[in-house]
Design a protein around this motif. Structure first.
Motif, PDB file in Angstrom:
ATOM      1  N   UNK A  77       0.828  -1.213   0.000  1.00  0.00           N
ATOM      2  CA  UNK A  77       0.000   0.000   0.000  1.00  0.00           C
ATOM      3  C   UNK A  77       0.863   1.265   0.000  1.00  0.00           C
ATOM      4  N   UNK A  78       2.120   1.124  -0.379  1.00  0.00           N
ATOM      5  CA  UNK A  78       3.056   2.241  -0.327  1.00  0.00           C
ATOM      6  C   UNK A  78       3.280   2.856  -1.710  1.00  0.00           C
ATOM      7  N   UNK A  79       3.787   4.092  -1.705  1.00  0.00           N
ATOM      8  CA  UNK A  79       4.204   4.800  -2.912  1.00  0.00           C
ATOM      9  C   UNK A  79       5.548   4.201  -3.324  1.00  0.00           C
ATOM     10  N   UNK A  80       5.578   3.459  -4.430  1.00  0.00           N
ATOM     11  CA  UNK A  80       6.717   2.583  -4.711  1.00  0.00           C
ATOM     12  C   UNK A  80       7.189   2.672  -6.160  1.00  0.00           C
ATOM     13  N   UNK A  81       8.503   2.795  -6.297  1.00  0.00           N
ATOM     14  CA  UNK A  81       9.174   2.590  -7.584  1.00  0.00           C
ATOM     15  C   UNK A  81      10.157   1.450  -7.368  1.00  0.00           C
ATOM     16  N   UNK A  82      10.087   0.424  -8.196  1.00  0.00           N
ATOM     17  CA  UNK A  82      11.036  -0.672  -8.057  1.00  0.00           C
ATOM     18  C   UNK A  82      11.889  -0.816  -9.305  1.00  0.00           C
ATOM     19  N   UNK A  87       8.128  -8.736 -10.661  1.00  0.00           N
ATOM     20  CA  UNK A  87       6.680  -8.640 -10.523  1.00  0.00           C
ATOM     21  C   UNK A  87       6.147  -8.994  -9.148  1.00  0.00           C
ATOM     22  N   UNK A  88       7.029  -9.194  -8.167  1.00  0.00           N
ATOM     23  CA  UNK A  88       6.578  -9.639  -6.848  1.00  0.00           C
ATOM     24  C   UNK A  88       5.765  -8.576  -6.123  1.00  0.00           C
ATOM     25  N   UNK A  89       6.019  -7.296  -6.422  1.00  0.00           N
ATOM     26  CA  UNK A  89       5.213  -6.249  -5.780  1.00  0.00           C
ATOM     27  C   UNK A  89       3.773  -6.313  -6.257  1.00  0.00           C
ATOM     28  N   UNK A  90       3.578  -6.630  -7.520  1.00  0.00           N
ATOM     29  CA  UNK A  90       2.225  -6.803  -8.036  1.00  0.00           C
ATOM     30  C   UNK A  90       1.555  -8.023  -7.436  1.00  0.00           C
ATOM     31  N   UNK A  91       2.297  -9.114  -7.303  1.00  0.00           N
ATOM     32  CA  UNK A  91       1.750 -10.322  -6.675  1.00  0.00           C
ATOM     33  C   UNK A  91       1.349 -10.059  -5.227  1.00  0.00           C
ATOM     34  N   UNK A  92       2.074  -9.143  -4.581  1.00  0.00           N
ATOM     35  CA  UNK A  92       1.780  -8.828  -3.175  1.00  0.00           C
ATOM     36  C   UNK A  92       0.586  -7.884  -3.036  1.00  0.00           C
ATOM     37  N   UNK A  93       0.138  -7.320  -4.144  1.00  0.00           N
ATOM     38  CA  UNK A  93      -1.073  -6.509  -4.095  1.00  0.00           C
ATOM     39  C   UNK A  93      -0.914  -5.032  -4.353  1.00  0.00           C
ATOM     40  N   UNK A  95      -1.128  -2.083  -6.420  1.00  0.00           N
ATOM     41  CA  UNK A  95      -1.818  -1.846  -7.690  1.00  0.00           C
ATOM     42  C   UNK A  95      -1.256  -0.673  -8.469  1.00  0.00           C
ATOM     43  N   UNK A  96      -0.397   0.136  -7.856  1.00  0.00           N
ATOM     44  CA  UNK A  96       0.031   1.365  -8.515  1.00  0.00           C
ATOM     45  C   UNK A  96       1.540   1.574  -8.429  1.00  0.00           C
TER      46      UNK A  96
END
Length: 241
Positions: A77-82, A87-93, A95-96
């Protein structure tokens, strides 16, 4: 407070994915004939797609079924640039989040850089490992006789290569805007060896934005508003809750 998190390969290490420059890292180990810096280029894909795609499949696609770890879920649920393409951040939920270097699970039309193209899911599970080279050529719509990808006909992994540059396909303007709007930047598990981290640092210094670096062996930054958390990201998130 508007905190921007910028993550690197160290965050995914606890999911069993090698960091890029570690002993078994993606950039440490190349192919039989080429170094990683030679492999991960648009030039290699253009002139030797069989070598490129075989390396890419073995070094990246084989990790596609790995699961997110606690850090990915904490960042959901954080403001994130990876910088990671796993793709693990997407798998973790999340969305943005911005996957600034692309995503392993997606592909695009092979296009001139800067062209507006869509991303599509890469059907990696259709790859026949018993006939890997031909299977990969077929998957990316590359003629088996010619064996060179064709602009606006063939496909390409959605990944930013060493000899390519950030375009809107990788949401670079949005990434820069998030940096400018941040009140705090937290860098997690990154070696500061890629352009996006340098861009973020320059913006932070110019705007006077405090930064924090989370890494067991952090890179020392010549910026007064820098704090260091000499620990793994999984330990850092426990201090934040």
């Amino acid at each position: 407070m508007n905190t921007l998190y910028i993550t690197g390969a160290g965050v995914s290490a606890e999911s069993g994915i090698p960091t890029f420059r570690g002993e078994d890292g993606f950039w440490t180990i190349g192919s039989r004939n080429y170094t990683p810096m030679e492999m991960a280029t648009r030039q290699m894909y253009t002139h030797n797609p069989v070598e490129f795609l075989s390396w890419y499949y073995h070094r990246f696609a084989t990790y596609r079924h790995h699961d997110p770890n606690d850090v990915h879920y904490w960042l959901a649920d954080k403001n994130l640039i990876t910088q990671n393409i796993d793709g693990l951040d997407g798998k973790a939920g999340n969305q943005d989040y911005i996957a600034i270097h692309g995503r392993l699970d997606q592909m695009t039309l092979f296009h001139q850089q800067g062209d507006d193209v869509d991303t599509h899911t890469t059907p990696w599970d259709n790859v026949d490992e018993s006939d890997l080279e031909h299977s990969l050529l077929e998957l990316f719509n590359i003629d088996k006789g010619h064996q060179q990808p064709e602009i606006n006909k063939s496909l390409k992994p959605y990944v930013l290569l060493f000899d390519e540059y950030y375009t809107e396909l990788y949401r670079i303007s949005e990434a820069q805007q998030r940096m400018l709007e941040a009140d705090r930047m937290v860098f997690m598990g990154t070696s500061f060896s890629v352009n996006i981290t340098q861009m973020a640092l320059e913006i932070a210094i110019t705007q006077g934005i405090p930064i924090e670096i989370v890494d067991p062996n952090p890179v020392e930054i010549p910026y007064q508003k820098t704090s260091y958390h000499r620990m793994k990201a999984s330990d850092f998130i426990k201090t934040e809750d």
